[in-house]
Structure formats: structure tokens, C-alpha cells
Design a protein around this motif. Structure first.
Motif, mmCIF file in Angstrom:
data_model
loop_
_atom_site.group_PDB
_atom_site.id
_atom_site.type_symbol
_atom_site.label_atom_id
_atom_site.label_comp_id
_atom_site.label_asym_id
_atom_site.label_seq_id
_atom_site.Cartn_x
_atom_site.Cartn_y
_atom_site.Cartn_z
ATOM 1 N N GLU A 9 -4.674 -1.431 -4.092
ATOM 2 C CA GLU A 9 -3.902 -1.223 -2.865
ATOM 3 C C GLU A 9 -2.570 -1.938 -2.999
ATOM 4 O O GLU A 9 -2.482 -3.006 -3.611
ATOM 5 C CB GLU A 9 -4.644 -1.777 -1.650
ATOM 6 C CG GLU A 9 -5.922 -1.053 -1.332
ATOM 7 C CD GLU A 9 -6.660 -1.654 -0.145
ATOM 8 O OE1 GLU A 9 -6.505 -2.867 0.121
ATOM 9 O OE2 GLU A 9 -7.387 -0.911 0.513
ATOM 10 N N VAL A 10 -1.549 -1.344 -2.410
ATOM 11 C CA VAL A 10 -0.223 -1.960 -2.327
ATOM 12 C C VAL A 10 0.139 -1.994 -0.851
ATOM 13 O O VAL A 10 0.068 -0.963 -0.178
ATOM 14 C CB VAL A 10 0.825 -1.162 -3.131
ATOM 15 C CG1 VAL A 10 2.203 -1.781 -2.975
ATOM 16 C CG2 VAL A 10 0.435 -1.085 -4.601
ATOM 17 N N VAL A 11 0.499 -3.167 -0.343
ATOM 18 C CA VAL A 11 0.811 -3.302 1.081
ATOM 19 C C VAL A 11 2.171 -3.959 1.275
ATOM 20 O O VAL A 11 2.590 -4.802 0.483
ATOM 21 C CB VAL A 11 -0.262 -4.111 1.848
ATOM 22 C CG1 VAL A 11 -1.597 -3.425 1.785
ATOM 23 C CG2 VAL A 11 -0.370 -5.518 1.338
ATOM 24 N N TYR A 12 2.827 -3.535 2.360
ATOM 25 C CA TYR A 12 4.077 -4.149 2.765
ATOM 26 C C TYR A 12 4.156 -4.109 4.282
ATOM 27 O O TYR A 12 3.838 -3.089 4.897
ATOM 28 C CB TYR A 12 5.284 -3.422 2.167
ATOM 29 C CG TYR A 12 6.603 -4.019 2.591
ATOM 30 C CD1 TYR A 12 6.964 -5.300 2.196
ATOM 31 C CD2 TYR A 12 7.490 -3.313 3.388
ATOM 32 C CE1 TYR A 12 8.166 -5.861 2.595
ATOM 33 C CE2 TYR A 12 8.697 -3.853 3.787
ATOM 34 C CZ TYR A 12 9.026 -5.135 3.378
ATOM 35 O OH TYR A 12 10.214 -5.689 3.769
ATOM 36 N N ALA A 13 4.575 -5.205 4.873
ATOM 37 C CA ALA A 13 4.723 -5.274 6.328
ATOM 38 C C ALA A 13 6.170 -5.594 6.645
ATOM 39 O O ALA A 13 6.617 -6.727 6.483
ATOM 40 C CB ALA A 13 3.799 -6.338 6.908
ATOM 41 N N GLN A 18 4.156 -1.257 9.120
ATOM 42 C CA GLN A 18 3.393 -1.697 7.961
ATOM 43 C C GLN A 18 2.875 -0.468 7.220
ATOM 44 O O GLN A 18 2.682 0.585 7.813
ATOM 45 C CB GLN A 18 2.186 -2.559 8.369
ATOM 46 C CG GLN A 18 2.547 -3.818 9.119
ATOM 47 C CD GLN A 18 2.862 -3.573 10.568
ATOM 48 O OE1 GLN A 18 2.224 -2.776 11.228
ATOM 49 N NE2 GLN A 18 3.880 -4.253 11.075
ATOM 50 N N LEU A 20 0.000 0.561 3.978
ATOM 51 C CA LEU A 20 -0.999 0.243 2.966
ATOM 52 C C LEU A 20 -1.254 1.523 2.183
ATOM 53 O O LEU A 20 -1.609 2.549 2.751
ATOM 54 C CB LEU A 20 -2.299 -0.238 3.604
ATOM 55 C CG LEU A 20 -3.387 -0.644 2.616
ATOM 56 C CD1 LEU A 20 -4.167 -1.828 3.143
ATOM 57 C CD2 LEU A 20 -4.319 0.493 2.294
ATOM 58 N N LEU A 54 5.764 -11.111 -5.108
ATOM 59 C CA LEU A 54 4.516 -10.363 -4.974
ATOM 60 C C LEU A 54 3.330 -11.314 -4.977
ATOM 61 O O LEU A 54 3.407 -12.412 -5.528
ATOM 62 C CB LEU A 54 4.366 -9.370 -6.127
ATOM 63 C CG LEU A 54 5.499 -8.369 -6.316
ATOM 64 C CD1 LEU A 54 5.294 -7.561 -7.595
ATOM 65 C CD2 LEU A 54 5.612 -7.449 -5.121
ATOM 66 N N GLY A 58 -3.062 -12.647 -0.825
ATOM 67 C CA GLY A 58 -2.482 -13.825 -0.194
ATOM 68 C C GLY A 58 -2.082 -14.951 -1.130
ATOM 69 O O GLY A 58 -1.642 -15.997 -0.678
ATOM 70 N N ARG A 74 -5.435 -6.121 -4.094
ATOM 71 C CA ARG A 74 -4.508 -5.738 -3.032
ATOM 72 C C ARG A 74 -3.209 -6.478 -3.298
ATOM 73 O O ARG A 74 -3.104 -7.688 -3.100
ATOM 74 C CB ARG A 74 -5.042 -6.109 -1.642
ATOM 75 C CG ARG A 74 -4.089 -5.606 -0.536
ATOM 76 C CD ARG A 74 -4.500 -6.045 0.854
ATOM 77 N NE ARG A 74 -4.295 -7.473 0.969
ATOM 78 C CZ ARG A 74 -5.129 -8.294 1.614
ATOM 79 N NH1 ARG A 74 -6.208 -7.835 2.183
ATOM 80 N NH2 ARG A 74 -4.876 -9.577 1.684
ATOM 81 N N GLU A 76 0.432 -7.518 -2.477
ATOM 82 C CA GLU A 76 1.234 -7.701 -1.268
ATOM 83 C C GLU A 76 2.686 -7.935 -1.660
ATOM 84 O O GLU A 76 2.961 -8.721 -2.558
ATOM 85 C CB GLU A 76 0.693 -8.893 -0.475
ATOM 86 C CG GLU A 76 -0.747 -8.671 -0.061
ATOM 87 C CD GLU A 76 -1.475 -9.947 0.302
ATOM 88 O OE1 GLU A 76 -0.983 -11.053 0.002
ATOM 89 O OE2 GLU A 76 -2.566 -9.835 0.886
ATOM 90 N N TYR A 78 6.122 -9.444 -0.450
ATOM 91 C CA TYR A 78 6.547 -10.431 0.541
ATOM 92 C C TYR A 78 8.020 -10.258 0.907
ATOM 93 O O TYR A 78 8.861 -9.998 0.046
ATOM 94 C CB TYR A 78 6.308 -11.841 0.027
ATOM 95 C CG TYR A 78 4.862 -12.124 -0.297
ATOM 96 C CD1 TYR A 78 3.860 -11.838 0.618
ATOM 97 C CD2 TYR A 78 4.488 -12.652 -1.520
ATOM 98 C CE1 TYR A 78 2.527 -12.089 0.337
ATOM 99 C CE2 TYR A 78 3.152 -12.917 -1.808
ATOM 100 C CZ TYR A 78 2.192 -12.630 -0.882
ATOM 101 O OH TYR A 78 0.868 -12.869 -1.164
#
Length: 106
Positions: A9-13, A18, A20, A54, A58, A74, A76, A78
Motif C-alpha cells: 500500500e502507498v498512502v498520502y494525506a 487522503q 490509499l 518516506l 509510521g 504500507r 507512507e 510524509y
């Protein structure tokens, strides 16, 4: 023989939205390579995918160009900090001290 594919998964908020993405990448893909191939850059053109920080679950990745992704990771992306957290705490402490001084003078 084709390389085995793994799902990540690649996520960005961003501030206003947001995203995903679940993608499949060849085994051996680096963290930075996975982010670039995810297509998230088209959704957020303001992102500099060549240099943005990245992390995985977390935890910041110190070498995203060298670290390979594992199945289920996953990644993320930043955002840069708008204010230095140490400076924010210092200002909050100074404001609280000033408020205490005012109430003790009354």
C-alpha cells in the motif's frame, strides 16, 4: 520467468484529502521505486517523489532508494513540517508561564 509480484500500500494525506493505493510491484522493488510506480504523483502533482520523506508503518525509512519493500508494507509519504515542534513547545511553555505570572499578580 517473470519476477514474483508482491502487494503493498502507498498512502498520502494532504491537508484536504487522503489517498490509499493498493498496488502490486515486482519483488525487489525499492521503497522510492514503489512510490514512483504507484501513480500517486498524478493524484498529487505538488509532491516531489524524488526527495520527499518516506516511512513504513509510521517509521521513517533512512534509505528509501536502497530498502526493498516486503509484501504487505504500507509506505507512507510524509509532508514537510510547517513549524518546528521544539519551537512550538517553547512558545506554548512561555505563554503558560506568562499566564501563571499574571494570575499570581492578581
Amino acid at each position: 520467468m517473470p519476477e514474483p509480484m508482491i502487494e503493498i500500500e502507498v498512502v498520502y494525506a494532504a491537508v484536504e484529502r487522503q489517498l490509499l493505493l493498493t498496488i502490486a510491484v515486482p519483488s525487489g522493488t525499492t521503497v522510492r521505486g514503489a512510490v514512483k510506480s504507484s501513480g500517486i504523483g498524478e493524484q498529487f502533482p505538488e509532491l516531489d517523489l524524488d526527495s520527499c520523506p518516506l516511512g513504513i508503518f509510521g517509521k521513517a525509512v533512512a534509505d528509501p532508494e536502497g530498502r526493498q519493500v516486503l509484501a504487505g508494507d504500507r509506505i507512507e509519504i510524509y509532508r514537510p513540517l510547517l513549524a518546528d515542534p521544539k519551537e512550538v513547545r517553547r512558545l506554548r511553555a512561555a505563554k503558560a508561564a506568562l499566564a501563571r505570572a499574571r494570575t499570581s499578580d492578581s
